[in-house]
Design a protein around this motif. Structure first.
Motif, PDB file in Angstrom:
ATOM      1  N   PRO A   1       0.769  -1.244   0.000  1.00  0.00           N
ATOM      2  CA  PRO A   1       0.000   0.000   0.000  1.00  0.00           C
ATOM      3  C   PRO A   1       0.802   1.297   0.000  1.00  0.00           C
ATOM      4  O   PRO A   1       0.233   2.376  -0.127  1.00  0.00           O
ATOM      5  CB  PRO A   1      -0.824  -0.107   1.289  1.00  0.00           C
ATOM      6  N   ASP A   2       2.135   1.203   0.161  1.00  0.00           N
ATOM      7  CA  ASP A   2       2.899   2.452   0.222  1.00  0.00           C
ATOM      8  C   ASP A   2       4.347   2.226  -0.206  1.00  0.00           C
ATOM      9  O   ASP A   2       4.826   1.092  -0.291  1.00  0.00           O
ATOM     10  CB  ASP A   2       2.841   3.062   1.628  1.00  0.00           C
ATOM     11  N   ALA A   3       5.019   3.326  -0.450  1.00  0.00           N
ATOM     12  CA  ALA A   3       6.388   3.273  -0.964  1.00  0.00           C
ATOM     13  C   ALA A   3       7.372   2.722   0.057  1.00  0.00           C
ATOM     14  O   ALA A   3       8.296   1.998  -0.303  1.00  0.00           O
ATOM     15  CB  ALA A   3       6.823   4.656  -1.429  1.00  0.00           C
ATOM     16  N   ALA A   4       7.174   3.032   1.330  1.00  0.00           N
ATOM     17  CA  ALA A   4       8.092   2.540   2.359  1.00  0.00           C
ATOM     18  C   ALA A   4       8.064   1.008   2.417  1.00  0.00           C
ATOM     19  O   ALA A   4       9.119   0.365   2.499  1.00  0.00           O
ATOM     20  CB  ALA A   4       7.731   3.138   3.717  1.00  0.00           C
ATOM     21  N   THR A   5       6.878   0.435   2.344  1.00  0.00           N
ATOM     22  CA  THR A   5       6.755  -1.019   2.345  1.00  0.00           C
ATOM     23  C   THR A   5       7.366  -1.604   1.077  1.00  0.00           C
ATOM     24  O   THR A   5       7.995  -2.669   1.109  1.00  0.00           O
ATOM     25  CB  THR A   5       5.276  -1.434   2.461  1.00  0.00           C
ATOM     26  N   ALA A   6       7.209  -0.906  -0.035  1.00  0.00           N
ATOM     27  CA  ALA A   6       7.806  -1.356  -1.296  1.00  0.00           C
ATOM     28  C   ALA A   6       9.323  -1.397  -1.194  1.00  0.00           C
ATOM     29  O   ALA A   6       9.962  -2.347  -1.666  1.00  0.00           O
ATOM     30  CB  ALA A   6       7.373  -0.446  -2.441  1.00  0.00           C
ATOM     31  N   MET A   7       9.911  -0.386  -0.555  1.00  0.00           N
ATOM     32  CA  MET A   7      11.368  -0.349  -0.404  1.00  0.00           C
ATOM     33  C   MET A   7      11.848  -1.539   0.423  1.00  0.00           C
ATOM     34  O   MET A   7      12.858  -2.156   0.089  1.00  0.00           O
ATOM     35  CB  MET A   7      11.805   0.952   0.256  1.00  0.00           C
ATOM     36  N   ASP A   8      11.116  -1.890   1.464  1.00  0.00           N
ATOM     37  CA  ASP A   8      11.452  -3.066   2.262  1.00  0.00           C
ATOM     38  C   ASP A   8      11.323  -4.344   1.438  1.00  0.00           C
ATOM     39  O   ASP A   8      12.156  -5.242   1.544  1.00  0.00           O
ATOM     40  CB  ASP A   8      10.559  -3.160   3.498  1.00  0.00           C
ATOM     41  N   MET A   9      10.279  -4.430   0.642  1.00  0.00           N
ATOM     42  CA  MET A   9      10.042  -5.615  -0.185  1.00  0.00           C
ATOM     43  C   MET A   9      11.170  -5.814  -1.190  1.00  0.00           C
ATOM     44  O   MET A   9      11.587  -6.954  -1.462  1.00  0.00           O
ATOM     45  CB  MET A   9       8.701  -5.484  -0.911  1.00  0.00           C
ATOM     46  N   LEU A  10      11.691  -4.731  -1.745  1.00  0.00           N
ATOM     47  CA  LEU A  10      12.779  -4.831  -2.723  1.00  0.00           C
ATOM     48  C   LEU A  10      14.039  -5.434  -2.112  1.00  0.00           C
ATOM     49  O   LEU A  10      14.835  -6.055  -2.815  1.00  0.00           O
ATOM     50  CB  LEU A  10      13.087  -3.460  -3.319  1.00  0.00           C
ATOM     51  N   LYS A  11      14.213  -5.262  -0.814  1.00  0.00           N
ATOM     52  CA  LYS A  11      15.372  -5.829  -0.131  1.00  0.00           C
ATOM     53  C   LYS A  11      15.198  -7.320   0.135  1.00  0.00           C
ATOM     54  O   LYS A  11      16.174  -8.041   0.286  1.00  0.00           O
ATOM     55  CB  LYS A  11      15.604  -5.101   1.188  1.00  0.00           C
ATOM     56  N   LYS A  12      13.945  -7.781   0.182  1.00  0.00           N
ATOM     57  CA  LYS A  12      13.655  -9.160   0.568  1.00  0.00           C
ATOM     58  C   LYS A  12      13.402 -10.099  -0.602  1.00  0.00           C
ATOM     59  O   LYS A  12      13.606 -11.300  -0.480  1.00  0.00           O
ATOM     60  CB  LYS A  12      12.416  -9.193   1.469  1.00  0.00           C
ATOM     61  N   GLN A  13      12.928  -9.570  -1.717  1.00  0.00           N
ATOM     62  CA  GLN A  13      12.458 -10.432  -2.800  1.00  0.00           C
ATOM     63  C   GLN A  13      12.905  -9.887  -4.142  1.00  0.00           C
ATOM     64  O   GLN A  13      12.961  -8.671  -4.350  1.00  0.00           O
ATOM     65  CB  GLN A  13      10.930 -10.506  -2.756  1.00  0.00           C
ATOM     66  N   LYS A  14      13.197 -10.816  -5.068  1.00  0.00           N
ATOM     67  CA  LYS A  14      13.552 -10.402  -6.428  1.00  0.00           C
ATOM     68  C   LYS A  14      12.279  -9.956  -7.144  1.00  0.00           C
ATOM     69  O   LYS A  14      11.298 -10.684  -7.221  1.00  0.00           O
ATOM     70  CB  LYS A  14      14.182 -11.564  -7.191  1.00  0.00           C
ATOM     71  N   ILE A  15      12.300  -8.744  -7.649  1.00  0.00           N
ATOM     72  CA  ILE A  15      11.164  -8.154  -8.360  1.00  0.00           C
ATOM     73  C   ILE A  15      11.614  -7.869  -9.790  1.00  0.00           C
ATOM     74  O   ILE A  15      12.668  -7.274 -10.017  1.00  0.00           O
ATOM     75  CB  ILE A  15      10.694  -6.850  -7.678  1.00  0.00           C
ATOM     76  N   ASP A  16      10.806  -8.291 -10.760  1.00  0.00           N
ATOM     77  CA  ASP A  16      11.140  -8.080 -12.168  1.00  0.00           C
ATOM     78  C   ASP A  16      10.563  -6.783 -12.728  1.00  0.00           C
ATOM     79  O   ASP A  16      11.119  -6.208 -13.661  1.00  0.00           O
ATOM     80  CB  ASP A  16      10.638  -9.263 -12.995  1.00  0.00           C
ATOM     81  N   LEU A  17       9.431  -6.343 -12.166  1.00  0.00           N
ATOM     82  CA  LEU A  17       8.767  -5.142 -12.665  1.00  0.00           C
ATOM     83  C   LEU A  17       8.014  -4.497 -11.517  1.00  0.00           C
ATOM     84  O   LEU A  17       7.421  -5.188 -10.690  1.00  0.00           O
ATOM     85  CB  LEU A  17       7.784  -5.500 -13.787  1.00  0.00           C
TER      86      LEU A  17
END
Length: 72
Positions: free
Chosen positions: A34-50
């Motif tokens: 739901p927000d950019a801060a959570t997205a930044m955390d997710m990028l550190k934990k999981q490989k994201i293609d898009l």
């Protein structure tokens, strides 16, 4: 071909849910937050293609999130 992962970042639940349904139906793995801060955390934990990123969000907007993403 391995399954590609798409990260949806939007503060509106309905938009995230609808996009998730369409993308999953096309065979993508979807993570939505739901927000950019959570997205930044997710990028550190999981490989994201898009990343599908809302520009106008409360707190950190999508443009600031792009500019501060140093892990990618």
């Amino acid at each position: 071909m391995s399954e590609r992962t798409i990260l949806i970042v939007d503060d509106e639940d309905e938009i995230r849910n609808l996009m998730s349904i369409y993308l999953k139906n096309e065979g993508y793995q979807v993570v939505d937050v739901p927000d950019a801060a959570t997205a930044m955390d997710m990028l550190k934990k999981q490989k994201i293609d898009l990343i599908i990123l809302d520009v106008m969000m409360p707190g950190m907007n999508g443009i600031d999130a792009c500019l501060s993403a140093t892990c990618c």
